[in-house]
Scaffold this active site. Structure first.
Site, PDB file in Angstrom:
ATOM      1  N   ASN A  58      46.852  46.869  37.770  1.00  0.00           N
ATOM      2  CA  ASN A  58      47.529  46.019  38.732  1.00  0.00           C
ATOM      3  C   ASN A  58      48.659  45.278  38.029  1.00  0.00           C
ATOM      4  O   ASN A  58      48.663  45.127  36.807  1.00  0.00           O
ATOM      5  CB  ASN A  58      46.548  44.961  39.266  1.00  0.00           C
ATOM      6  CG  ASN A  58      45.439  45.553  40.080  1.00  0.00           C
ATOM      7  OD1 ASN A  58      45.588  45.775  41.266  1.00  0.00           O
ATOM      8  ND2 ASN A  58      44.309  45.829  39.443  1.00  0.00           N
ATOM      9  N   HIS A  62      49.833  44.263  47.719  1.00  0.00           N
ATOM     10  CA  HIS A  62      48.986  44.584  46.574  1.00  0.00           C
ATOM     11  C   HIS A  62      49.682  45.704  45.804  1.00  0.00           C
ATOM     12  O   HIS A  62      49.899  46.779  46.359  1.00  0.00           O
ATOM     13  CB  HIS A  62      47.604  45.034  47.064  1.00  0.00           C
ATOM     14  CG  HIS A  62      46.689  45.539  45.989  1.00  0.00           C
ATOM     15  ND1 HIS A  62      45.683  44.766  45.452  1.00  0.00           N
ATOM     16  CD2 HIS A  62      46.629  46.731  45.337  1.00  0.00           C
ATOM     17  CE1 HIS A  62      45.036  45.471  44.521  1.00  0.00           C
ATOM     18  NE2 HIS A  62      45.588  46.673  44.447  1.00  0.00           N
ATOM     19  N   HIS A  85      50.670  47.882  41.920  1.00  0.00           N
ATOM     20  CA  HIS A  85      50.319  48.270  40.550  1.00  0.00           C
ATOM     21  C   HIS A  85      51.605  48.439  39.746  1.00  0.00           C
ATOM     22  O   HIS A  85      52.670  48.686  40.301  1.00  0.00           O
ATOM     23  CB  HIS A  85      49.491  49.557  40.559  1.00  0.00           C
ATOM     24  CG  HIS A  85      48.081  49.345  41.024  1.00  0.00           C
ATOM     25  ND1 HIS A  85      46.991  49.463  40.203  1.00  0.00           N
ATOM     26  CD2 HIS A  85      47.592  48.982  42.226  1.00  0.00           C
ATOM     27  CE1 HIS A  85      45.890  49.196  40.878  1.00  0.00           C
ATOM     28  NE2 HIS A  85      46.217  48.900  42.119  1.00  0.00           N
ATOM     29  N   ARG A 110      37.532  42.063  40.661  1.00  0.00           N
ATOM     30  CA  ARG A 110      37.116  43.182  41.518  1.00  0.00           C
ATOM     31  C   ARG A 110      37.898  44.450  41.139  1.00  0.00           C
ATOM     32  O   ARG A 110      37.379  45.342  40.489  1.00  0.00           O
ATOM     33  CB  ARG A 110      37.326  42.816  42.998  1.00  0.00           C
ATOM     34  CG  ARG A 110      36.507  43.653  43.959  1.00  0.00           C
ATOM     35  CD  ARG A 110      37.079  45.030  44.224  1.00  0.00           C
ATOM     36  NE  ARG A 110      38.447  44.972  44.749  1.00  0.00           N
ATOM     37  CZ  ARG A 110      39.230  46.041  44.859  1.00  0.00           C
ATOM     38  NH1 ARG A 110      38.796  47.235  44.474  1.00  0.00           N
ATOM     39  NH2 ARG A 110      40.470  45.918  45.320  1.00  0.00           N
ATOM     40  N   ASP A 111      39.167  44.501  41.460  1.00  0.00           N
ATOM     41  CA  ASP A 111      39.960  45.700  41.179  1.00  0.00           C
ATOM     42  C   ASP A 111      40.055  45.937  39.678  1.00  0.00           C
ATOM     43  O   ASP A 111      40.082  47.086  39.215  1.00  0.00           O
ATOM     44  CB  ASP A 111      41.358  45.532  41.785  1.00  0.00           C
ATOM     45  CG  ASP A 111      42.052  46.855  42.054  1.00  0.00           C
ATOM     46  OD1 ASP A 111      41.462  47.917  41.791  1.00  0.00           O
ATOM     47  OD2 ASP A 111      43.190  46.828  42.551  1.00  0.00           O
ATOM     48  N   CYS A 168      42.434  52.528  39.574  1.00  0.00           N
ATOM     49  CA  CYS A 168      41.627  52.987  40.711  1.00  0.00           C
ATOM     50  C   CYS A 168      40.955  54.267  40.282  1.00  0.00           C
ATOM     51  O   CYS A 168      41.635  55.240  39.952  1.00  0.00           O
ATOM     52  CB  CYS A 168      42.503  53.240  41.942  1.00  0.00           C
ATOM     53  SG  CYS A 168      41.584  53.993  43.310  1.00  0.00           S
TER      54      CYS A 168
END
Lengths: 299, 299
Positions: B247, B205, B207, B13-14, B238
């Site tokens: 990430n 979460h 990065h 997803r990310d 992002c």
């Protein structure tokens, strides 16, 4: 958080050491001066090791230039008595001796058994005049490039021998391969500090090869360590540790600690300028993330 | 250390989200299956966000394939009620809603004020049938790409509103820009856990843009967080956070936690195989250190 951190800049020694071709002495001195201008007040400026490291053959000249910088603690690395004499004759006021917890690495690195190196440690401690600072680096304190994980007991037993001979020394536990992980870094420092309360100071030296550089520095600091080695632009490596890439980048640690309101005394923009000079050296292998992140992002 | 950690794999997803060109649906599914084969049992497999993210237009197909994997917690991201309905219709059993602590980022990201997003949160919580798991992601919980540092009070005040509306949710505090530092990550989680003991679970979460990925994950875990997001091969970014790169890499966290004897359930060699598939995607921007370190060093 009120506790600060003292960063020891090691690019001019650990960083330059594996670089090929030879860095002109004037360029080395300019980089030491740029690091000093960024606020770093403790720099390992060179090593007195003789022909083993051709890159640092100009140790006397670099040390002399560093000694001219007011307030700079110019540390030099020495492998034995003979080179300690050379360092002292050149004016060194702070010498760092090193040995490996791992026998295989010690044999490869200095062609001595750890027991022989313990004897060298005692002799160097005995020969240092009053007023000369002394540091002891324990290489492969967590992991050895040849033998893998090093048991904490091996390190603690070695420390017991060394501290019994001469306790008045700052001791650095070094993650030579970058394979240490933060929980283990914190645990070993906690055990060492509890076992040897007479030791006046502890330091951590880490590499970022496995991405643990900042995490391990944070863990060491959280465990009470206030002296942490780092290398501008993440320059570094170890010619005797296969796969070991750069030291943790000084700018990454300045970013981290200043972000936590832990004073480093370092001006980050000036450090990044010095780091650009370091990264521009022919043959330089660099690392770290903050240089690139701040290049593309304005703050 | 007995406490484990639950890694949430977010590459599908990310990680996929900013990749151009479109990744064929079959390739996406193969990667989800490879991550599952490596032992990951919670994967954010896609998002239901409509035309805003063309890369994830095949959300239904990818989710369907993920739901066929026994024991996999296949989480999907949703921005509002309409897309939550779509996700539920497609069989989703675990939905994650997100809003930003920073008003500017929330307006840029979902074109809603944080207050409007709080209302959306309540509506989605109310519409979820029994048995559907719910997660709340607080983006820019530490730092905003447009406004810089986000004060802890802003996050705690926002959490107070959200928890009052619906406390039965896992809450992730997200370092969207990678500019958080470990001391602050630990402090914010400690404050949030103390203020909202009724919240059943907390997640982090992060990065790795500034090299703090592993350090922040370690700090969050040390503060009591047991759910941590990561992306295989460090894939990510992002599109609405300038300068945000990947990430934190899943393999870096597996390396770190397993090295600390904190079980992840993940097989590192199989994860590295999945990571190679991820890194081979056209347009993939990868990160992390362990893949490269283990490529050049035998263990």
């Amino acid at each position: 958080m009120m506790r600060g951190v003292s960063l020891v800049e090691v690019a001019p020694r650990d960083g330059f050491q594996p670089v090929v071709p030879f860095i002109p002495t004037g360029e080395k001195i300019r980089i030491v001066q740029a690091l000093y201008a960024a606020g770093l007040r403790r720099i390992e400026v060179t090593s007195f090791v003789g022909s083993a490291v051709p890159q640092l053959a100009d140790a006397r000249e670099v040390l002399a230039a560093a000694l001219a910088l007011p307030g700079l603690d110019a540390q030099v690395l020495v492998p034995n008595q003979k080179h300690t004499e050379r360092a002292l004759a050149a004016g060194a006021r702070h010498v760092a001796f090193f040995l490996s917890a791992s026998e295989t690495h010690n044999l490869n690195n200095v062609r001595r058994t750890p027991g022989e190196s313990v004897g060298d440690y005692a002799k160097i401690a005995a020969m240092l005049p009053q007023g000369i600072s002394f540091r002891l680096n324990i290489a492969t304190a967590f992991d050895c490039p040849f033998g893998g994980a090093v048991a904490p007991k091996v390190v603690l037993d070695l420390l017991a021998q060394l501290v019994a001979l001469e306790p008045n020394v700052e001791i650095a536990l070094c993650d030579t391969t970058g394979r240490a992980v933060p929980g283990n870094v914190a645990a070993l420092f906690q055990a060492a500090m509890a076992s040897f309360p007479q030791v006046p100071g502890w330091a951590f030296h880490g590499h970022d090869t496995y991405g643990m550089g900042a995490a391990n520095a944070f863990a060491a600091w959280s465990a009470g360590v206030e002296v942490i080695d780092a290398s501008a632009a993440g320059l570094g490596g170890c010619p005797f540790a296969p796969g070991a890439t750069g030291n943790v980048a000084t700018e990454d640690l300045v970013w981290m600690f200043e972000g936590m309101n832990v004073a480093t005394g370092v001006d980050l923009p000036l450090l990044l300028e010095a780091g650009r000079e370091v990264a521009a050296l022919p043959g330089a292998q660099t690392g770290g993330r903050v240089r690139e992140a701040l290049r593309v992002t304005k703050i």
